[in-house]
Motif scaffolding. Structure first.
Motif, PDB file in Angstrom:
ATOM      1  N   TYR A 157       0.912  -1.315  -0.078  1.00 57.56           N
ATOM      2  CA  TYR A 157      -0.100  -0.026   0.105  1.00 57.56           C
ATOM      3  C   TYR A 157       0.910   1.115   0.095  1.00 57.56           C
ATOM      4  O   TYR A 157       1.538   1.494   1.017  1.00 57.56           O
ATOM      5  CB  TYR A 157      -0.987   0.077   1.323  1.00 57.56           C
ATOM      6  CG  TYR A 157      -2.017   1.010   1.282  1.00 57.56           C
ATOM      7  CD1 TYR A 157      -3.163   0.933   0.803  1.00 57.56           C
ATOM      8  CD2 TYR A 157      -1.636   2.343   1.694  1.00 57.56           C
ATOM      9  CE1 TYR A 157      -4.106   1.582   0.848  1.00 57.56           C
ATOM     10  CE2 TYR A 157      -2.594   3.385   1.833  1.00 57.56           C
ATOM     11  CZ  TYR A 157      -3.952   3.068   1.495  1.00 57.56           C
ATOM     12  OH  TYR A 157      -4.814   4.060   1.343  1.00 57.56           O
ATOM     13  N   ILE A 164      -1.964  -1.434  -3.641  1.00 59.96           N
ATOM     14  CA  ILE A 164      -2.597  -0.285  -3.954  1.00 59.96           C
ATOM     15  C   ILE A 164      -1.460   0.901  -4.287  1.00 59.96           C
ATOM     16  O   ILE A 164      -0.728   0.996  -3.455  1.00 59.96           O
ATOM     17  CB  ILE A 164      -3.569   0.195  -2.785  1.00 59.96           C
ATOM     18  CG1 ILE A 164      -4.328  -0.843  -2.198  1.00 59.96           C
ATOM     19  CG2 ILE A 164      -4.200   1.416  -2.980  1.00 59.96           C
ATOM     20  CD1 ILE A 164      -5.512  -1.244  -3.081  1.00 59.96           C
ATOM     21  N   GLU A 186     -10.512  -1.086  -0.912  1.00 61.47           N
ATOM     22  CA  GLU A 186      -9.013  -1.427  -0.944  1.00 61.47           C
ATOM     23  C   GLU A 186      -8.421  -2.727  -0.104  1.00 61.47           C
ATOM     24  O   GLU A 186      -7.690  -3.643  -0.383  1.00 61.47           O
ATOM     25  CB  GLU A 186      -8.099  -0.066  -0.287  1.00 61.47           C
ATOM     26  CG  GLU A 186      -8.223   0.895  -1.299  1.00 61.47           C
ATOM     27  CD  GLU A 186      -7.449   2.229  -0.721  1.00 61.47           C
ATOM     28  OE1 GLU A 186      -7.161   2.914  -1.498  1.00 61.47           O
ATOM     29  OE2 GLU A 186      -7.305   2.162   0.568  1.00 61.47           O
TER      30      GLU A 186
END
Length: 159
Positions: free
Chosen positions: A31, A58, A140
């Motif tokens: 992330y 992400i 997410e």
């Protein structure tokens, strides 16, 4: 049999060498809000190896993924499966997937997918009274950790 789970937000390098009869499962998640480089090298030098690699992340910032699968020419009956999936939120993704296959006795696959958050999914969640911020977080989290729900061994390792 070997399982590797990594979750990071820094530059990362993983080098794996499979000799004989190795069953490898790798899940790497990230992330990233700034910049991230991930180098993954998977080399098969023996026979009867299976490598299943999933890289999911992400990207709000710039992500560079260098994924290198290498199957030696003197090997037999190896399987190499690499999947890369990145969800961007205004980020930039540079992906360099490379498969070096020097033998006919191998099954080698590589898949790469880069996409944005689906606006229809976001709208649906928000229409149920969930804020935009929480809706994005839900999307997410399910994107990153969804593959783990079917793998109890990984879930137990990270709990």
């Amino acid at each position: 049999e070997m399982y590797i789970f990594t979750n990071t937000s820094n530059s990362n390098n993983i080098n794996i060498i499979s000799n004989n009869n190795t069953n490898l499962k790798v899940i790497h998640t990230f992330y990233i809000k700034e910049e991230y480089t991930f180098n993954f090298k998977n080399r098969m030098i023996g026979n009867n190896n299976i490598s299943d690699v999933l890289i999911k992340g992400i990207a709000y910032g710039t992500v560079t993924l260098n994924i290198d699968g290498d199957v030696d020419d003197k090997t037999n009956d190896n399987e190499l499966d690499e999947k890369i999936k990145v969800l961007t939120r205004g980020g930039r993704v540079i992906c360099s997937p490379i498969l070096h296959v020097s033998t006919k006795n191998v099954i080698a696959n590589h898949g790469n997918s880069i996409s944005n958050i689906d606006p229809n999914t976001l709208f649906y969640l928000m229409s149920k009274g969930i804020s935009e911020e929480k809706s994005i977080k839900l999307i997410e989290d399910s994107y990153l950790y969804g593959p783990l729900k079917d793998n109890e061994e990984f879930l137990n390792m990270i709990k």
